[in-house]
Design an enzyme around this catalytic site. Sequence first.
Site, short mmCIF file in Angstrom:
data_model
loop_
_atom_site.label_atom_id
_atom_site.label_comp_id
_atom_site.label_asym_id
_atom_site.label_seq_id
_atom_site.Cartn_x
_atom_site.Cartn_y
_atom_site.Cartn_z
N TYR A 46 0.83 -1.21 0.00
CA TYR A 46 0.00 0.00 0.00
C TYR A 46 0.87 1.26 0.00
O TYR A 46 0.62 2.21 -0.74
CB TYR A 46 -0.90 -0.04 1.24
CG TYR A 46 -1.94 1.04 1.35
CD1 TYR A 46 -3.12 0.99 0.60
CD2 TYR A 46 -1.79 2.10 2.24
CE1 TYR A 46 -4.10 1.96 0.73
CE2 TYR A 46 -2.77 3.07 2.39
CZ TYR A 46 -3.92 3.00 1.63
OH TYR A 46 -4.88 3.97 1.76
N LYS A 66 0.90 4.07 -2.89
CA LYS A 66 0.51 5.45 -2.59
C LYS A 66 1.65 6.43 -2.87
O LYS A 66 1.42 7.56 -3.30
CB LYS A 66 0.05 5.56 -1.13
CG LYS A 66 -1.28 4.86 -0.86
CD LYS A 66 -2.39 5.30 -1.80
CE LYS A 66 -3.78 4.95 -1.31
NZ LYS A 66 -4.84 5.33 -2.28
#
Length: 251
Positions: free
Chosen positions: A152, A156
């Site tokens: 993640y 991001k």
Amino acid sequence: MSETRTAIVTGSARGIGAAVAERLAKDGMQVAVVDLDESACQGVVDRITEAGGKALAVGCDVSDEAAVTAAVERIATELGAPTVLVNNAGVLRDNLIFKMSVSDWDTVMNVHLRGSFLMTRAAQKYMTEAKFGRVVNLSSTSALGNRGQVNYSAAKAGLQGFTKTLAIELGKFGVTANAIAPGFIVTDMTAATAERVGMDFEEFQKAAASQIPVARVGRPDDIAAAASFFCSEEAGFVSGQVLYVAGGPQD
């Protein structure tokens, strides 16, 4: 607003995406409410419609090239040429790296990065033709690193580089690209994180708030307010920026 804009918000059946979709509708835009399950979008569409706006529920797997092409063409036909895009669709597959499967890695990369690329590539055609466009990508404070989120965090952080490059490539066509990096926001996703770490969600929120300078956790509307600005006509000279909406400074 000189004309009615059509906006696409991905992952907008609930949480941050739903709040952004409803805010853009309130701002006078027609909104395509896009999520994996089209029927899950209906509640958001109904709320927008009841408030006097216009919205369309669209089911789409943003990581599927053919599905994205079909969805964006349908939106252009049924609502109008999309010139505002908010890439919000996201999933979590948290784990420490030694426990993380290739599937956990690929799923997160495919939704966040590939999905944002496919949606932006499909929508930018309409933006460049209109000589107006707004792309907003949802990053996260996790881009700065967060234990148990190597997939993640990487996705991001990748979205921030993606945003800055879009700003460089598309600027001459009147298209801006910016990113919002939320901190702790109360959503189903953060509730799932609390469950994963074995904490009561209320306690989880209190613990998070104690570390935030403004002494509260964030709400989806906090992110919707930032998206509203980036998508506005007035934000035409703001591009390639990453705005941390996290209740305090980030490194």
